[in-house]
Design an enzyme around this catalytic site. Structure first.
Site, mmCIF file in Angstrom:
data_model
loop_
_atom_site.group_PDB
_atom_site.id
_atom_site.type_symbol
_atom_site.label_atom_id
_atom_site.label_comp_id
_atom_site.label_asym_id
_atom_site.label_seq_id
_atom_site.Cartn_x
_atom_site.Cartn_y
_atom_site.Cartn_z
ATOM 1 N N HIS A 98 0.841 -1.234 -0.065
ATOM 2 C CA HIS A 98 -0.139 -0.098 -0.052
ATOM 3 C C HIS A 98 0.904 1.250 0.117
ATOM 4 C CE1 HIS A 98 -4.307 -1.370 0.828
ATOM 5 N NE2 HIS A 98 -3.578 -2.532 0.339
ATOM 6 N N HIS A 266 -2.347 -11.824 -2.869
ATOM 7 C CA HIS A 266 -3.316 -12.654 -2.063
ATOM 8 C C HIS A 266 -3.181 -14.178 -1.516
ATOM 9 C CE1 HIS A 266 -6.720 -9.588 -3.695
ATOM 10 N NE2 HIS A 266 -5.749 -9.119 -2.968
#
Length: 723
Positions: A98, A266
């Site tokens: 992020h 993920h």
């Protein structure tokens, strides 16, 4: 004493101006030109002082010890914020992801290169919930190594080590990210006034992702990429796939990299949504002092471990969420999926009739099994035919998937660092990657004096030399350290065809300079810049202030094979106020576009000002336009632009869109023409203050000195070898 209306409620400290609630200058005059973007990283905000050199400090860093401490941290679960399954690999991968994920290709802003995740707005974006906990977990390590490691480097390294601890062979790591010390409040992240507002306003047509407003990349205010629940929170994997393709492209990623990053991102960690938003404290920037910079703390319950609240989606993607494996693809493609709601009420996809053996363990008690999930973006990889084919390729060749993800992760976390010359450390990859904009080393042992003489004897006009050198260097942007004169890419596609580079004039000048470079063993890049220096020196001498413009050889010449044409297309200037040019009329004013370019080039407001005045005096406008050339000595480096701009014997009369006449007040005779960019240096109070300095009778010499210093800064902006 009885209080009166005059004394009641008075406080001895100033209110409003010291807080976000104050009505500042721009609140009173919202249409005024806001110069703050040129001051957003003033050295006065830096506690390290002007003498601190991070690159020098890095040489003292014990990299092996730092890595060992990070590896230990990955498994050192803290009671105040316990690790999922006893491992922080998912947490730190997300912190790094992020931090890097705010990068956007269009203007190079965002990214992990400055440690900006520590400050608003990014520290409080809804998509960054609980990254503040990751940074606080890293604090003991930052405290230990101090000045030898920046927050920016530490966050990205932590994410890279997390993947290594999970079992991935990473591609490498480069140190060299220097921290900023103030919020980048003047970056445009969108016009919305609330977090996660519907994205329709960002698009001409939300069903056509390519119509998203430039330079934005994320689909909604406060998100890094796309909404995990679907377009505007409405599940539709096919529609989400279209947004993913556009958004990741705007982050400089192709389809294969998009799939690799989504699947690899993920493969470890989980989503957190076992709670309610109502129980959370405000975000870090809004929380009270008792929270000490932490936000989103649960105020009504436990709020940690299995009860953590982040995105609202709840569950892991794989059976073994702390291990690097092919479990993501196995889970996604070996099951049918149905739309469900999380405990927090978020849309998520869950497998139909999944045997307990394939479920993920609870984050606190491995004997408890929990249902895996997929987001709308995950389902998009299965639904979209292009993404699905890439997934099938990865499933057939796991080693290829490992390699693709490792390289894509490296690109994601290093894309905004600029050329290889800025990279430091023992783990640099050996391969030169085209997205690094590689440039070969240039020769330094050629005769500068002889080349100067050849340029002066070439017959090229000063304005042509100035324009060519400027156009070559102006592409530099300090946001991601791309562009600039090094490499002489102005002679290659796509730059040699850009309208702003005046292709016919450029080809004529290069036809003269290239043979000079070849005859003297110099690079074309060096000769282009030296040509501009020669023109500045001759112009200064004509003005009566002879100078020698500092010049450092060593630029190289890039080849077409070293140049990613599509990637370089985003560097094309749409306007250049320094040369009084715009490709067309834009909604944004010419002076605002000037500020944007000046900030990307790393210029201060005074440097921008002196460069404008000098470029006008030199007659270096696009196409030889007379606008702003307020001098009778065109080609001499004089401060006449400022002298005549501030002369009250003149009047300034609009005669068309972005065009003005400067007339003699007494006779009405037209003396010069000008643009909005020209006149803003007389109308804006701050810029006028700078202009008046150079208009003073005693500052003609200072004007030349300051112009030369600013000119050299532009020419050397991409010479990282000099620093």
């Amino acid at each position: 004493m009885t209080k009166t209306n005059e004394t009641a409620g008075k406080c001895p400290v100033m209110h409003g101006g010291n807080t976000a609630q104050g009505a500042g200058v721009m609140a009173w005059w919202p249409n005024a030109l806001n110069l703050d973007i040129l001051h957003q990283h003033d050295r006065k905000t830096d506690p390290m002082g002007a003498g601190f050199n991070y690159r020098a400090a890095l040489k003292e860093l014990d990299v092996a010890a730092l890595k060992a401490d990070l590896r230990a941290l990955m498994h050192d679960s803290q009671d105040w914020w316990p690790a999922d399954w006893g491992s922080y690999v998912g947490m730190f991968a997300r912190v790094a992801w992020h931090a890097a994920g705010s990068y956007r290709l269009a203007d190079g802003r965002g990214g992990a290169g400055t440690g900006n995740q520590r400050f608003a707005p990014l520290n409080s974006w809804p998509d960054n919930v609980n990254t503040d906990k990751g940074r606080r977990l890293l604090w003991p390590i930052k405290k230990k190594y101090g000045n030898k490691i920046s927050w920016a480097d530490l966050m990205v390294l932590a994410g890279t080590i997390a993947y290594e601890e999970a079992g991935l062979k990473t591609y490498g790591f480069a140190f060299g990210r220097e921290d900023i010390w103030h919020p980048e409040k003047d970056i445009y992240w969108g016009s919305e006034k609330e977090w996660l507002a519907p994205s329709d306003g960002r698009y001409g047509d939300v069903t056509k992702p390519e119509t998203m407003e430039n330079p934005l990349a994320a689909v909604q205010m406060g998100l890094i990429y796309v909404n995990p629940e679907g377009v505007n929170g409405k599940p539709d994997p096919a529609a989400t796939a279209l947004q993913m393709r556009e958004t990741f492209a705007r982050m400089a990623m192709n389809d294969e990299e998009t799939v690799a990053l989504t699947a690899g991102g993920h493969t470890i960690g989980k989503c957190h949504g076992n709670g309610t938003v109502d129980a959370l404290s405000p975000d870090p920037e809004a929380a009270g002092p008792e929270f000490q910079g932490l936000g989103w703390m649960n105020t009504k319950g436990r709020g940690i471990g299995r009860n953590t609240m982040v995105s609202g989606i709840e569950g892991a993607w794989t059976t073994n969420p702390t291990k690097w494996d092919m479990g993501y693809f196995e889970m996604l493609f070996n099951n049918e999926w149905e739309l469900k709601k999380s405990p927090a009420g978020a849309h998520q996809w869950e497998p139909v009739n999944l045997p307990e053996a394939f479920m993920a363990p609870d984050v606190e008690d491995p004997s408890i099994k929990t249902m895996p999930i997929m987001t709308d973006a995950d389902m998009a990889l299965k639904v979209d035919p292009i993404y699905r084919a890439i997934c099938e390729k990865f499933m057939a060749d796991p080693a290829y998937f490992d390699e693709c993800f490792a390289k894509a992760w490296f690109k994601l976390t290093h894309r905004d660092m600029g050329p290889r010359a800025r990279w430091i450390g023992p783990d640099l990859p050996a391969e030169d990657l085209i997205w690094q904009d590689p440039v070969p080393a240039g020769a330094t042992d050629w005769d500068i004096g002889a080349v100067k003489a050849a340029i002066r004897a070439s017959g090229l006009a000063r304005a042509d030399l100035i324009a060519t050198a400027w156009d070559s260097a102006r592409t530099y942007r300090g946001s991601d350290m791309r562009g600039g004169a090094n490499g002489a890419r102005i002679r290659l596609a796509p730059q040699n065809g850009w309208e702003g580079n005046e292709p016919e004039r450029l080809a004529r000048v290069l036809a003269v300079l290239e043979p000079i470079a070849a005859a003297h063993g110099a690079s074309v890049a060096d000769v282009i810049v030296l040509g501009g220096s020669v023109a500045v020196e001759d112009a200064a001498a004509e003005a009566g202030y002879p100078v020698e413009v500092p010049f450092a050889p060593g630029r190289g010449d890039a080849s077409a094979e070293m140049t990613d044409v599509e990637s370089f297309a985003v560097l094309e200037p749409l306007a250049d106020g320094f040369r009084n040019w715009a490709k067309k009329d834009y909604v944004v004013s010419p002076e605002e576009m000037l500020l944007d370019r000046a900030q990307l080039m790393g210029l201060t407001a005074p440097q921008m000002t002196v460069l404008i005045g000098g470029m006008r005096a030199l007659g270096a406008n696009y196409g030889g336009s007379p606008d702003g050339v307020m001098t009778d000595r065109v080609g001499a480096l004089t401060p006449d632009f400022f002298v005549n701009l501030t002369d009250m014997a003149n009047a300034w009369v609009p005669v068309g869109k972005n065009r003005y006449e400067i007339r003699d007040r007494a006779t009405g005779a037209v003396k010069w023409t000008a643009s909005r960019v020209d006149l803003v240096f007389g109308s804006n109070s701050v810029l006028r203050a700078y202009a008046e300095v150079y208009a003073q009778d005693d500052n003609a010499g200072k004007f030349v000195e300051d112009f030369v210093a600013a000119w050299v800064r532009v020419m050397n902006a991409d010479r990282f070898d000099l620093s």
